[in-house]
Design a protein around this motif. Structure first.
Motif, PDB file in Angstrom:
ATOM      1  N   VAL A 217      -7.629 -35.810  22.918  1.00  0.00           N
ATOM      2  CA  VAL A 217      -7.711 -36.445  21.591  1.00  0.00           C
ATOM      3  C   VAL A 217      -6.791 -35.652  20.540  1.00  0.00           C
ATOM      4  O   VAL A 217      -5.995 -36.053  19.889  1.00  0.00           O
ATOM      5  CB  VAL A 217      -8.915 -36.677  21.112  1.00  0.00           C
ATOM      6  CG1 VAL A 217      -9.224 -37.139  19.749  1.00  0.00           C
ATOM      7  CG2 VAL A 217      -9.826 -37.771  21.952  1.00  0.00           C
ATOM      8  N   ILE A 218      -7.121 -34.178  20.487  1.00  0.00           N
ATOM      9  CA  ILE A 218      -6.477 -33.447  19.538  1.00  0.00           C
ATOM     10  C   ILE A 218      -4.778 -33.408  20.157  1.00  0.00           C
ATOM     11  O   ILE A 218      -3.980 -33.545  18.969  1.00  0.00           O
ATOM     12  CB  ILE A 218      -7.006 -31.868  19.573  1.00  0.00           C
ATOM     13  CG1 ILE A 218      -8.240 -31.976  19.190  1.00  0.00           C
ATOM     14  CG2 ILE A 218      -6.217 -31.054  18.820  1.00  0.00           C
ATOM     15  CD1 ILE A 218      -9.199 -30.474  19.345  1.00  0.00           C
ATOM     16  N   LEU A 225       1.100 -37.353  15.172  1.00  0.00           N
ATOM     17  CA  LEU A 225       1.346 -37.234  13.582  1.00  0.00           C
ATOM     18  C   LEU A 225       2.647 -36.057  13.412  1.00  0.00           C
ATOM     19  O   LEU A 225       3.484 -36.547  12.532  1.00  0.00           O
ATOM     20  CB  LEU A 225       0.373 -36.395  13.241  1.00  0.00           C
ATOM     21  CG  LEU A 225      -1.076 -37.102  13.020  1.00  0.00           C
ATOM     22  CD1 LEU A 225      -2.346 -36.330  12.778  1.00  0.00           C
ATOM     23  CD2 LEU A 225      -0.877 -38.382  12.117  1.00  0.00           C
ATOM     24  N   VAL A 226       3.237 -35.615  14.191  1.00  0.00           N
ATOM     25  CA  VAL A 226       4.391 -34.783  14.125  1.00  0.00           C
ATOM     26  C   VAL A 226       5.376 -35.598  14.444  1.00  0.00           C
ATOM     27  O   VAL A 226       6.448 -35.686  13.738  1.00  0.00           O
ATOM     28  CB  VAL A 226       4.218 -33.470  15.372  1.00  0.00           C
ATOM     29  CG1 VAL A 226       5.912 -33.081  15.499  1.00  0.00           C
ATOM     30  CG2 VAL A 226       3.363 -32.458  15.062  1.00  0.00           C
ATOM     31  N   LEU A 227       5.383 -36.598  15.508  1.00  0.00           N
ATOM     32  CA  LEU A 227       6.552 -37.506  15.819  1.00  0.00           C
ATOM     33  C   LEU A 227       6.892 -38.476  14.537  1.00  0.00           C
ATOM     34  O   LEU A 227       7.894 -38.562  14.278  1.00  0.00           O
ATOM     35  CB  LEU A 227       6.307 -38.371  16.868  1.00  0.00           C
ATOM     36  CG  LEU A 227       7.229 -39.252  17.459  1.00  0.00           C
ATOM     37  CD1 LEU A 227       8.362 -38.695  18.037  1.00  0.00           C
ATOM     38  CD2 LEU A 227       6.645 -40.357  18.483  1.00  0.00           C
ATOM     39  N   ILE A 233       6.784 -29.551  11.190  1.00  0.00           N
ATOM     40  CA  ILE A 233       6.714 -28.487  12.215  1.00  0.00           C
ATOM     41  C   ILE A 233       7.871 -27.357  12.185  1.00  0.00           C
ATOM     42  O   ILE A 233       8.739 -27.246  12.833  1.00  0.00           O
ATOM     43  CB  ILE A 233       6.555 -28.949  13.816  1.00  0.00           C
ATOM     44  CG1 ILE A 233       7.795 -29.976  13.727  1.00  0.00           C
ATOM     45  CG2 ILE A 233       5.199 -29.528  14.181  1.00  0.00           C
ATOM     46  CD1 ILE A 233       7.912 -30.513  15.208  1.00  0.00           C
ATOM     47  N   GLY A 234       7.845 -26.742  10.716  1.00  0.00           N
ATOM     48  CA  GLY A 234       8.664 -25.780  10.733  1.00  0.00           C
ATOM     49  C   GLY A 234       8.606 -24.541  11.273  1.00  0.00           C
ATOM     50  O   GLY A 234       9.728 -23.941  11.445  1.00  0.00           O
ATOM     51  N   ILE A 242       1.474 -27.325  19.465  1.00  0.00           N
ATOM     52  CA  ILE A 242       1.120 -28.882  19.313  1.00  0.00           C
ATOM     53  C   ILE A 242       1.741 -29.617  20.433  1.00  0.00           C
ATOM     54  O   ILE A 242       1.082 -30.261  21.264  1.00  0.00           O
ATOM     55  CB  ILE A 242       1.759 -29.435  18.097  1.00  0.00           C
ATOM     56  CG1 ILE A 242       0.966 -29.120  16.822  1.00  0.00           C
ATOM     57  CG2 ILE A 242       1.813 -31.163  18.256  1.00  0.00           C
ATOM     58  CD1 ILE A 242       1.219 -29.534  15.519  1.00  0.00           C
ATOM     59  N   ILE A 243       2.867 -28.803  21.084  1.00  0.00           N
ATOM     60  CA  ILE A 243       3.645 -29.588  22.331  1.00  0.00           C
ATOM     61  C   ILE A 243       2.816 -29.275  23.461  1.00  0.00           C
ATOM     62  O   ILE A 243       2.668 -30.075  24.384  1.00  0.00           O
ATOM     63  CB  ILE A 243       4.986 -29.338  22.206  1.00  0.00           C
ATOM     64  CG1 ILE A 243       5.731 -30.038  21.049  1.00  0.00           C
ATOM     65  CG2 ILE A 243       5.616 -29.913  23.528  1.00  0.00           C
ATOM     66  CD1 ILE A 243       7.371 -29.593  21.018  1.00  0.00           C
TER      67      ILE A 243
END
Length: 332
Positions: A217-218, A225-227, A233-234, A242-243
């Motif tokens: 889920v996370i 959310l990043v997409l 995601i600097g 995350i990836i």
């Protein structure tokens, strides 16, 4: 063990990259839908890198070291070359043709660019003849190091992990002008390491369904959310985390939940290499058609459909047949 869900993730990642390159088609005045949905679609590339690291470790964990190490390494390199080179060389040749620039690649800067492309070496301008090949430069460098690690037998994974951590630290410490050294010391190489670590952990440890569900889920939520550019995601390390969690989510679908997966999505994974490399050619052919307004939405979907058709043909007639032929000829 079948890794259907990792195969599905391959397909998803390849499609994300396609949508990233096609996104201008659905960018409308006052409503940049393409950018909203796919501006971060290139994130599919580091997903590929983690999968590559995982697959290499997964397929070589039970390698027989009682035989000659040199033979094992030679066999490993043969299989990687057979898998990567034929289609890439064919599409590199195709990329030399548009614009009547074919002959320019046989002297001067063009020859430099072509030779570096064929040898999987980065160029001064950053991209090979077939621009998507920049990621294959990283892949082939990883395979080079992975093959050499087989000399270390049971200690091979220590060698790989330490090597890439040290080169990454070097990259953060020193600014290199050489394109090759920039690639060697790039933090993108750590994605391969993450894949290897995942393979080793899942081979030795069992993840409970409860924790697998939480991680999934996370991982999937944060990735979406990043997409959508909701989470910036600097920072390279946040991006890596995350990836990595996202890819691990799909691994739990195979290792913990044992989902069979949708056959069509699995097929997309099968053709993902062809899809990834060939989709710019669909754009080249279709860019002559001027579509206006919201008709660009079905036009965008048409591009995706055509990309899948072209990739399917390349997969069946180039990837499968040439790979089978070369495996027999090269005894791989």
């Amino acid at each position: 063990m079948k890794l259907n869900n990792i195969q599905i993730l391959r397909g998803i990642s390849a499609l994300l990259v396609c949508c990233f390159h096609f996104r201008d088609t659905i960018n409308f005045p006052g409503s940049a839908i393409g950018d909203i949905l796919f501006k971060k679609g290139s994130i599919g590339v580091p997903v590929f890198f983690i999968i590559s690291g995982f697959i290499m470790a997964f397929t070589t964990q039970k390698i027989n070291f009682s035989t000659n190490s040199f033979q094992q390494i030679t066999l490993f390199y043969k299989r990687r070359v057979i898998r990567i080179v034929p289609l890439y060389y064919l599409l590199t040749l195709a990329a030399m043709i548009p614009g009547g620039s074919f002959l320019l690649y046989f002297y001067g800067d063009g020859l430099y660019e072509l030779t570096h492309s064929l040898l999987f070496l980065p160029t001064r301008k950053g991209f090979p003849v077939l621009f998507l090949g920049w990621s294959l430069n990283f892949e082939m460098f990883f395979y080079l190091i992975f093959g050499l690690s087989l000399f270390f037998k049971e200690k091979r994974y220590y060698f790989i992990v330490v090597f890439f951590i040290l080169t990454t630290i070097l990259g953060y410490s020193i600014h290199f002008d050489s394109p090759y050294l920039k690639m060697v010391t790039n933090s993108l190489n750590l994605y391969f390491v993450v894949g290897i670590i995942f393979a080793l952990l899942l081979n030795k440890h069992t993840v409970s369904k409860k924790w697998a569900a939480i991680v999934s889920v996370i991982g999937i939520t944060s990735f979406i959310l990043v997409l959508l550019s909701i989470i910036p995601i600097g920072n390279d390390w946040v991006k890596l985390a995350i990836i990595s969690t996202f890819v691990f989510s799909f691994l739990t679908f195979d290792y913990v939940f044992h989902f069979e997966g949708n056959k069509f999505l699995i097929f997309l994974g099968d053709i993902s290499y062809s899809l990834y490399l060939s989709h710019p050619f669909v754009e080249i052919v279709l860019k002559r058609f001027k579509i206006e307004g919201y008709l660009n939405i079905p036009f965008f979907l048409l591009k995706i459909v055509l990309v899948i058709i072209v990739a399917s043909l390349l997969y069946y007639f180039i990837e499968k047949r040439v790979t089978h032929y070369l495996k027999i000829k090269l005894k791989a």
